[in-house]
Write a protein that holds these residues in place. Structure first.
Motif, PDB file in Angstrom:
ATOM      1  N   TYR A  54       0.182  43.354  22.210  1.00 45.13           N
ATOM      2  CA  TYR A  54       1.120  42.579  21.404  1.00 45.13           C
ATOM      3  C   TYR A  54       0.401  41.957  20.205  1.00 45.13           C
ATOM      4  N   ASP A  55       1.106  41.892  19.087  1.00 47.18           N
ATOM      5  CA  ASP A  55       0.587  41.240  17.886  1.00 47.18           C
ATOM      6  C   ASP A  55       1.005  39.783  17.808  1.00 47.18           C
ATOM      7  N   ALA A  56       2.121  39.443  18.410  1.00 50.02           N
ATOM      8  CA  ALA A  56       2.625  38.067  18.364  1.00 50.02           C
ATOM      9  C   ALA A  56       3.353  37.758  19.657  1.00 50.02           C
ATOM     10  N   LEU A  57       3.256  36.500  20.084  1.00 52.60           N
ATOM     11  CA  LEU A  57       4.007  36.005  21.234  1.00 52.60           C
ATOM     12  C   LEU A  57       4.908  34.876  20.782  1.00 52.60           C
ATOM     13  N   ILE A  58       6.125  34.861  21.307  1.00 51.37           N
ATOM     14  CA  ILE A  58       7.018  33.715  21.152  1.00 51.37           C
ATOM     15  C   ILE A  58       7.128  33.093  22.539  1.00 51.37           C
ATOM     16  N   VAL A  59       6.639  31.852  22.659  1.00 52.10           N
ATOM     17  CA  VAL A  59       6.363  31.262  23.968  1.00 52.10           C
ATOM     18  C   VAL A  59       7.253  30.052  24.207  1.00 52.10           C
ATOM     19  N   LEU A  60       7.869  30.016  25.382  1.00 51.37           N
ATOM     20  CA  LEU A  60       8.642  28.860  25.811  1.00 51.37           C
ATOM     21  C   LEU A  60       7.749  27.965  26.692  1.00 51.37           C
ATOM     22  N   THR A  61       7.704  28.166  27.994  1.00 51.07           N
ATOM     23  CA  THR A  61       6.929  27.257  28.848  1.00 51.07           C
ATOM     24  C   THR A  61       5.644  27.833  29.451  1.00 51.07           C
ATOM     25  N   PRO A  62       5.480  29.142  29.630  1.00 54.14           N
ATOM     26  CA  PRO A  62       4.218  29.626  30.201  1.00 54.14           C
ATOM     27  C   PRO A  62       3.013  29.223  29.360  1.00 54.14           C
ATOM     28  N   ARG A  63       1.853  29.197  30.012  1.00 49.94           N
ATOM     29  CA  ARG A  63       0.638  28.704  29.365  1.00 49.94           C
ATOM     30  C   ARG A  63      -0.191  29.837  28.753  1.00 49.94           C
ATOM     31  N   VAL A  64      -0.663  29.585  27.548  1.00 51.27           N
ATOM     32  CA  VAL A  64      -1.606  30.477  26.876  1.00 51.27           C
ATOM     33  C   VAL A  64      -2.985  29.846  27.032  1.00 51.27           C
ATOM     34  N   THR A  65      -3.834  30.480  27.812  1.00 46.33           N
ATOM     35  CA  THR A  65      -5.156  29.941  28.119  1.00 46.33           C
ATOM     36  C   THR A  65      -6.243  30.799  27.483  1.00 46.33           C
ATOM     37  N   ALA A  66      -7.477  30.334  27.629  1.00 47.27           N
ATOM     38  CA  ALA A  66      -8.605  31.133  27.147  1.00 47.27           C
ATOM     39  C   ALA A  66      -8.643  32.480  27.864  1.00 47.27           C
ATOM     40  N   ASP A  67      -8.302  32.491  29.160  1.00 46.98           N
ATOM     41  CA  ASP A  67      -8.271  33.753  29.895  1.00 46.98           C
ATOM     42  C   ASP A  67      -7.177  34.682  29.378  1.00 46.98           C
ATOM     43  N   THR A  68      -6.037  34.117  29.000  1.00 41.86           N
ATOM     44  CA  THR A  68      -4.959  34.928  28.436  1.00 41.86           C
ATOM     45  C   THR A  68      -5.482  35.779  27.292  1.00 41.86           C
ATOM     46  N   LEU A  69      -6.296  35.182  26.446  1.00 41.97           N
ATOM     47  CA  LEU A  69      -6.740  35.831  25.213  1.00 41.97           C
ATOM     48  C   LEU A  69      -7.750  36.945  25.455  1.00 41.97           C
ATOM     49  N   LYS A  70      -8.262  37.045  26.691  1.00 44.20           N
ATOM     50  CA  LYS A  70      -9.176  38.146  26.999  1.00 44.20           C
ATOM     51  C   LYS A  70      -8.480  39.494  26.918  1.00 44.20           C
ATOM     52  N   GLY A  71      -7.157  39.457  27.028  1.00 42.61           N
ATOM     53  CA  GLY A  71      -6.412  40.701  26.896  1.00 42.61           C
ATOM     54  C   GLY A  71      -5.787  40.885  25.528  1.00 42.61           C
ATOM     55  N   ALA A  72      -6.100  39.962  24.608  1.00 40.73           N
ATOM     56  CA  ALA A  72      -5.420  39.945  23.305  1.00 40.73           C
ATOM     57  C   ALA A  72      -6.146  40.820  22.299  1.00 40.73           C
ATOM     58  N   ASP A  73      -6.060  42.124  22.492  1.00 41.49           N
ATOM     59  CA  ASP A  73      -6.769  43.032  21.591  1.00 41.49           C
ATOM     60  C   ASP A  73      -6.147  43.091  20.201  1.00 41.49           C
ATOM     61  N   ARG A  74      -4.875  42.698  20.099  1.00 40.79           N
ATOM     62  CA  ARG A  74      -4.198  42.733  18.789  1.00 40.79           C
ATOM     63  C   ARG A  74      -3.586  41.398  18.397  1.00 40.79           C
ATOM     64  N   LEU A  75      -3.555  40.449  19.298  1.00 38.76           N
ATOM     65  CA  LEU A  75      -2.791  39.216  19.091  1.00 38.76           C
ATOM     66  C   LEU A  75      -3.308  38.400  17.904  1.00 38.76           C
ATOM     67  N   VAL A  76      -2.393  37.981  17.020  1.00 35.48           N
ATOM     68  CA  VAL A  76      -2.752  37.123  15.887  1.00 35.48           C
ATOM     69  C   VAL A  76      -1.848  35.895  15.778  1.00 35.48           C
ATOM     70  N   LEU A  77      -0.812  35.796  16.613  1.00 41.28           N
ATOM     71  CA  LEU A  77       0.110  34.665  16.514  1.00 41.28           C
ATOM     72  C   LEU A  77       0.666  34.282  17.875  1.00 41.28           C
ATOM     73  N   VAL A  78       0.670  32.966  18.157  1.00 37.29           N
ATOM     74  CA  VAL A  78       1.449  32.392  19.246  1.00 37.29           C
ATOM     75  C   VAL A  78       2.434  31.430  18.592  1.00 37.29           C
ATOM     76  N   ALA A  79       3.704  31.767  18.633  1.00 34.28           N
ATOM     77  CA  ALA A  79       4.750  30.936  18.037  1.00 34.28           C
ATOM     78  C   ALA A  79       5.447  30.172  19.152  1.00 34.28           C
ATOM     79  N   ARG A  80       5.247  28.854  19.164  1.00 33.93           N
ATOM     80  CA  ARG A  80       5.871  28.014  20.191  1.00 33.93           C
ATOM     81  C   ARG A  80       7.326  27.756  19.832  1.00 33.93           C
TER      82      ARG A  80
END
Length: 340
Positions: A54-80
């Motif tokens: 994923y390139d971007a996440l739109i996040v409601l209540t789940p947590r984005v942690t340092a461990d989450t980002l270990k799988g973020a090979d393309r991620l550039v945005l977390v939109a709360r």
């Protein structure tokens, strides 16, 4: 390769509908070179596998942690979807070149109206009067006189995006307004008829203290037992911000002892609260499940703003309301040509 956007699954009901109603998803369908779907996470920590690709996440209540980002090979945005971002490890996002955005425009009106709703409901003892009717105690109503707000003192703990709007809504009520916020503009406050003061003075003088500040390490248990003891026995505390700003055990003790007239809470230290929590048994407390501001207007406002952030980044534009603008200097965002 299309820009891929994932929404956390807690936007959906058990039968797969978007429980919030219209959150502006049509804009994603109309955008070119963009795909979107719901990730597998509805609660708890978002796993690395859930965000991979994923390139971007739109996040409601789940947590984005340092461990989450270990799988973020393309991620550039977390939109709360909202303004609180205590469920996002912002420092970890910055290190990984992931921009975090919030949606202050979407929450300003609905949360401010919700704060006023709770204030008036507490002042008029609406919850207690509702129970009088339901339990056949109609003639006990003389024991539940409310508190008029005109000429009384409103104390706003935090005078930012939401606090200022609460001030505007309450102005026609003829309340004296105090605010405690080290970042507030004195000139703007004076122009709006608001007196800036320190927190201890505000608590001692307010008839209605409304919490609208952000939860930070500095504001955790900002209202502890000592500070709550400064409030008038006839005063009410309203919290529409975050639960841990208030020491909930100390608040419960103050309410039980009659050192406060009542409270109206949309947020709690632990959510959901334990059903055995003594706070839930008190007659002089109004409670809402962190949803008092959930309206169709908030849903569309937050959703549209979060989606706009994702589409801006997809197009190489800097989105509005970044929490960590320093992430724009990271090579990952520079490579996407998203720079200031």
């Amino acid at each position: 390769m299309p820009f891929r956007i994932g929404l956390t699954r807690d936007f959906l009901t058990d039968d797969g509908r978007v429980g919030w109603g219209d959150i502006g998803l049509a804009a994603l369908d109309e955008a070119g070179d963009v795909t979107w779907d719901f990730i597998d996470t509805a609660e708890g920590d978002i796993t690395p596998d859930a965000v991979r690709g994923y390139d971007a996440l739109i996040v409601l209540t789940p947590r984005v942690t340092a461990d989450t980002l270990k799988g973020a090979d393309r991620l550039v945005l977390v939109a709360r979807f909202g303004v609180g971002y205590d469920n996002v490890d912002v420092e970890a996002c910055t290190r990984h070149g992931v921009l975090v955005t919030i949606t202050p425009g979407g929450v300003r009106g609905p949360v401010s109206v919700a704060a006023l709703t709770l204030l008036l409901a507490a002042a008029h003892r609406l919850g207690q009067k509702d129970r009088l009717v339901r339990t056949g105690r109609w003639n006990d109503k003389l024991a539940y006189m409310g508190t008029g707000v005109t000429g009384r003192t409103l104390g706003l703990i935090g005078w930012g995006n939401i606090g200022r709007e609460v001030s505007r809504l309450c102005a026609p009520l003829g309340m004296r307004q105090l605010a405690a916020d080290p970042y507030a503009d004195p000139a703007k406050a004076a122009a709006d008829g608001v007196t800036l003061t320190d927190l201890d003075t505000l608590l001692a003088e307010a008839d209605f203290a409304v919490v609208t500040c952000a939860l930070t390490p500095q504001t955790h248990h900002l209202l502890d037992a000592e500070r709550l003891a400064r409030m008038k026995p006839a005063a009410y505390l309203i919290n529409v911000a975050r639960g841990p700003i208030v020491d909930q055990v100390a608040l419960t003790e103050a309410l039980v002892a009659g050192r406060l007239a009542g409270a109206a809470l949309d947020v709690f230290e632990v959510e959901p609260p334990d059903p055995a929590d003594p706070l839930l048994a008190l007659d002089n407390v109004l409670l809402s499940p962190h949803a008092i501001a959930w309206t169709d207007q908030l849903a569309l406002g937050n959703g549209s703003a979060a989606i706009r952030s994702a589409l801006d980044v997809a197009a190489g534009r800097v989105p509005a309301h970044p929490v960590n603008p320093e992430a724009l200097d990271h090579p990952r965002l520079l490579a996407r040509k998203v720079s200031r």
